[in-house]
Design a protein around this motif. Structure first.
Motif, PDB file in Angstrom:
ATOM      1  N   THR A 169       0.819  -1.211   0.000  1.00  0.00           N
ATOM      2  CA  THR A 169       0.000   0.000   0.000  1.00  0.00           C
ATOM      3  C   THR A 169       0.851   1.258   0.000  1.00  0.00           C
ATOM      4  O   THR A 169       0.599   2.207  -0.747  1.00  0.00           O
ATOM      5  CB  THR A 169      -0.937   0.002   1.228  1.00  0.00           C
ATOM      6  OG1 THR A 169      -1.786  -1.141   1.170  1.00  0.00           O
ATOM      7  CG2 THR A 169      -1.790   1.257   1.271  1.00  0.00           C
ATOM      8  N   GLY A 172       3.693   0.567  -3.252  1.00  0.00           N
ATOM      9  CA  GLY A 172       3.306   0.022  -4.549  1.00  0.00           C
ATOM     10  C   GLY A 172       4.129  -1.162  -4.993  1.00  0.00           C
ATOM     11  O   GLY A 172       4.148  -1.514  -6.174  1.00  0.00           O
ATOM     12  N   PRO A 232      -0.704  -4.855  -6.808  1.00  0.00           N
ATOM     13  CA  PRO A 232      -0.685  -3.395  -6.563  1.00  0.00           C
ATOM     14  C   PRO A 232      -1.857  -2.664  -7.186  1.00  0.00           C
ATOM     15  O   PRO A 232      -2.337  -1.668  -6.630  1.00  0.00           O
ATOM     16  CB  PRO A 232       0.653  -2.968  -7.183  1.00  0.00           C
ATOM     17  CG  PRO A 232       1.538  -4.167  -7.033  1.00  0.00           C
ATOM     18  CD  PRO A 232       0.624  -5.340  -7.246  1.00  0.00           C
ATOM     19  N   ILE A 233      -2.356  -3.143  -8.318  1.00  0.00           N
ATOM     20  CA  ILE A 233      -3.488  -2.469  -8.953  1.00  0.00           C
ATOM     21  C   ILE A 233      -4.732  -2.526  -8.067  1.00  0.00           C
ATOM     22  O   ILE A 233      -5.521  -1.568  -8.009  1.00  0.00           O
ATOM     23  CB  ILE A 233      -3.774  -3.066 -10.352  1.00  0.00           C
ATOM     24  CG1 ILE A 233      -4.804  -2.198 -11.094  1.00  0.00           C
ATOM     25  CG2 ILE A 233      -4.245  -4.521 -10.270  1.00  0.00           C
ATOM     26  CD1 ILE A 233      -4.988  -2.582 -12.547  1.00  0.00           C
ATOM     27  N   GLU A 236      -4.291   0.038  -5.394  1.00  0.00           N
ATOM     28  CA  GLU A 236      -4.522   1.383  -5.927  1.00  0.00           C
ATOM     29  C   GLU A 236      -6.011   1.666  -6.093  1.00  0.00           C
ATOM     30  O   GLU A 236      -6.491   2.753  -5.741  1.00  0.00           O
ATOM     31  CB  GLU A 236      -3.793   1.545  -7.263  1.00  0.00           C
ATOM     32  CG  GLU A 236      -3.994   2.904  -7.928  1.00  0.00           C
ATOM     33  CD  GLU A 236      -3.618   4.078  -7.036  1.00  0.00           C
ATOM     34  OE1 GLU A 236      -4.263   5.135  -7.147  1.00  0.00           O
ATOM     35  OE2 GLU A 236      -2.678   3.935  -6.215  1.00  0.00           O
ATOM     36  N   ARG A 239      -7.472   2.378  -2.773  1.00  0.00           N
ATOM     37  CA  ARG A 239      -7.160   3.735  -2.330  1.00  0.00           C
ATOM     38  C   ARG A 239      -8.110   4.763  -2.969  1.00  0.00           C
ATOM     39  O   ARG A 239      -8.602   5.675  -2.316  1.00  0.00           O
ATOM     40  CB  ARG A 239      -5.708   4.063  -2.687  1.00  0.00           C
ATOM     41  CG  ARG A 239      -5.182   5.350  -2.040  1.00  0.00           C
ATOM     42  CD  ARG A 239      -3.954   5.868  -2.768  1.00  0.00           C
ATOM     43  NE  ARG A 239      -2.972   4.830  -2.986  1.00  0.00           N
ATOM     44  CZ  ARG A 239      -2.028   4.487  -2.108  1.00  0.00           C
ATOM     45  NH1 ARG A 239      -1.989   5.099  -0.942  1.00  0.00           N
ATOM     46  NH2 ARG A 239      -1.152   3.540  -2.414  1.00  0.00           N
ATOM     47  N   ARG A 240      -8.352   4.579  -4.264  1.00  0.00           N
ATOM     48  CA  ARG A 240      -9.251   5.515  -4.965  1.00  0.00           C
ATOM     49  C   ARG A 240     -10.651   5.491  -4.367  1.00  0.00           C
ATOM     50  O   ARG A 240     -11.330   6.526  -4.321  1.00  0.00           O
ATOM     51  CB  ARG A 240      -9.336   5.139  -6.449  1.00  0.00           C
ATOM     52  CG  ARG A 240      -8.054   5.344  -7.230  1.00  0.00           C
ATOM     53  CD  ARG A 240      -8.324   5.091  -8.709  1.00  0.00           C
ATOM     54  NE  ARG A 240      -7.093   4.845  -9.450  1.00  0.00           N
ATOM     55  CZ  ARG A 240      -7.062   4.583 -10.757  1.00  0.00           C
ATOM     56  NH1 ARG A 240      -8.200   4.538 -11.454  1.00  0.00           N
ATOM     57  NH2 ARG A 240      -5.919   4.360 -11.366  1.00  0.00           N
TER      58      ARG A 240
END
Length: 434
Positions: A169, A172, A232-233, A236, A239-240
């Motif tokens: 997190t 990345g 990692p995607i 991400e 997070r968004r």
């Protein structure tokens, strides 16, 4: 002054932590208890000598020397694994000795047998260190929250998995790279399967559920998914959306049945568990009288775990000295009141979901996928697409409203079977705010 003599089987990380804690705190424990806790014997097949500070301690490579010593009151089994740990505990209890263990795997599989043997021989079993390292969650459930019906348990119970997800997190970094780093730093074992696939967490959840609900919960009752498929995607996208991904143990008490599950979960950033990072653990309990309780701390390590084992030794020593053995039942409930669990089937679970579907970027793809969701009564909350090169697959991310697990599994099966899908669909459950 009353003397309580202790034997340790296994002088690895936890065994050394207990020994160091007993030595460092010996005078303080005398002041607090009026008891002199003496480390009498250490048994370990691989240790040829003890550190100088333990010069008065007998070292042996035969655990029988501890079982057959009538002066030893408490035996600490700290070798881990199923056998010979199970046999050692049973033999010590047959000899009338009280036992302490940090062995969550053993208790989650053979706990019923071990606690029955303790009752039969009128001895105590301490196991605080089996869940949460230095966090006193066992004692909290057994004693501090005894006047509560426990409505749910949620927690981060494996420091290795939490460290990996935190690094992914914050930086990345791909899963495989973080795992290698964790192994180099000593946070992960050479074989990390139990940690990263959720099995270690499931051991701990089974133990906590047994105490919380008065039910014989077995490891096999817990549905388990690990974190090795998280990329990692996914971090991400989480997070968004305002979430952090955590490996959670979750149990809800529905009265007629109880949930028992371990899996990656998207936790809202404002939730208490979302803020627990690195190798730390956090366990949230809700009682009908007390409300929410959060216990936080180091979930592993020599001294935190040694502290928890030492606490069990002291509790048992106090009971011996005051003639009050088994004043607090090992599992909080009296043995005759512990029943068998009815586990809520996973297919009945209802929660929001995150899906990441990898598919060819062709006309009509979205309509096919959303048609499958609609067929299975899965309502979409939002959708995002990443990647626009028609020669390469794209990631299509969906968030749903409440959906039923059984319907979700059927929909994913149909989607994964489509020729347009180039990789298995990633599914992550979202934590429901309560």
């Amino acid at each position: 002054m009353k003397e309580i003599r202790v034997g340790i089987i296994g002088f690895g990380t936890v065994g050394q932590g207990l020994a160091k804690a007993m030595l460092a705190q010996r005078e303080r424990l005398q002041q607090r208890t009026g008891i002199d806790f003496v480390l009498a014997t250490v048994a370990d097949i691989a240790v040829t000598s003890l550190p100088d500070e333990f010069g008065q301690v007998t070292l042996t490579n035969n655990a029988e020397d501890i079982f057959n010593d009538p002066t030893i009151d408490i035996v600490a089994e700290l070798i881990g694994g199923m056998e010979p740990a199970r046999s050692f505990l049973l033999k010590a209890m047959e000899k009338g000795k009280h036992v302490v263990t940090a062995n969550k795997a053993l208790l989650s599989v053979h706990g019923k047998e071990i606690f029955a043997a303790a009752a039969k021989n009128n001895v105590e079993v301490g196991f605080e260190a089996s869940v949460g390292g230095g966090i006193p969650v066992i004692k909290a459930l057994k004693e501090g929250l005894v006047a509560n019906r426990i409505n749910y348990i949620k927690g981060i119970m494996n420091g290795t998995a939490n460290y990996i997800l935190t690094q992914m997190t914050d930086h990345g970094t791909p899963f495989a790279e973080v795992l290698k780093e964790a192994q180099e730093l000593g946070f992960a074992e050479a074989d990390p399967t139990y940690d990263i696939e959720g099995i270690d967490t499931a051991h701990k959840l089974a133990i906590l559920m047994t105490i919380a609900y008065g039910l014989n919960v077995h490891l096999d009752d817990v549905s388990v998914e690990g974190i090795s498929s998280i990329e990692p995607i996914d971090i991400e996208f989480a997070r968004r959306f305002g979430y952090r991904i955590k490996l959670l143990a979750i149990s809800r008490n529905h009265g007629e049945s109880v949930e028992a599950r371990v899996h990656p979960t998207m936790v809202p950033e404002g939730h208490m568990l979302a803020t627990i990072n690195g190798a730390f653990n956090g366990i949230q309990l809700r009682g009908d009288t007390v409300g929410d309780v959060l216990l936080y701390g180091q979930g592993a390590g020599m001294m935190p775990t040694g502290s928890a084992v030492a606490a069990d030794v002291v509790d048992i020593g106090r009971n011996i000295a005051n003639g009050s053995v088994n004043r607090v039942p090992a599992l909080s409930y009296l043995p005759e009141n512990i029943g068998e669990p009815t586990i809520t089937p996973m297919e009945q679970l209802q929660c929001p979901y995150y899906f990441r579907i990898t598919a060819l970027d062709k006309p009509g793809v979205l309509s096919v996928i959303t048609g499958i969701f609609g067929k299975h009564n899965i309502s979409i909350r939002s959708m995002m697409q990443q990647g626009h090169d028609s020669n390469e697959p794209v990631h299509i991310v969906f968030r749903t409203h409440l959906a039923q697990e059984g319907s979700v599994e059927k929909a994913i099966g149909e989607i994964n079977a489509l020729d347009i899908c180039t990789a298995p669909t990633v599914k992550i459950r979202l934590l429901i705010s309560e």
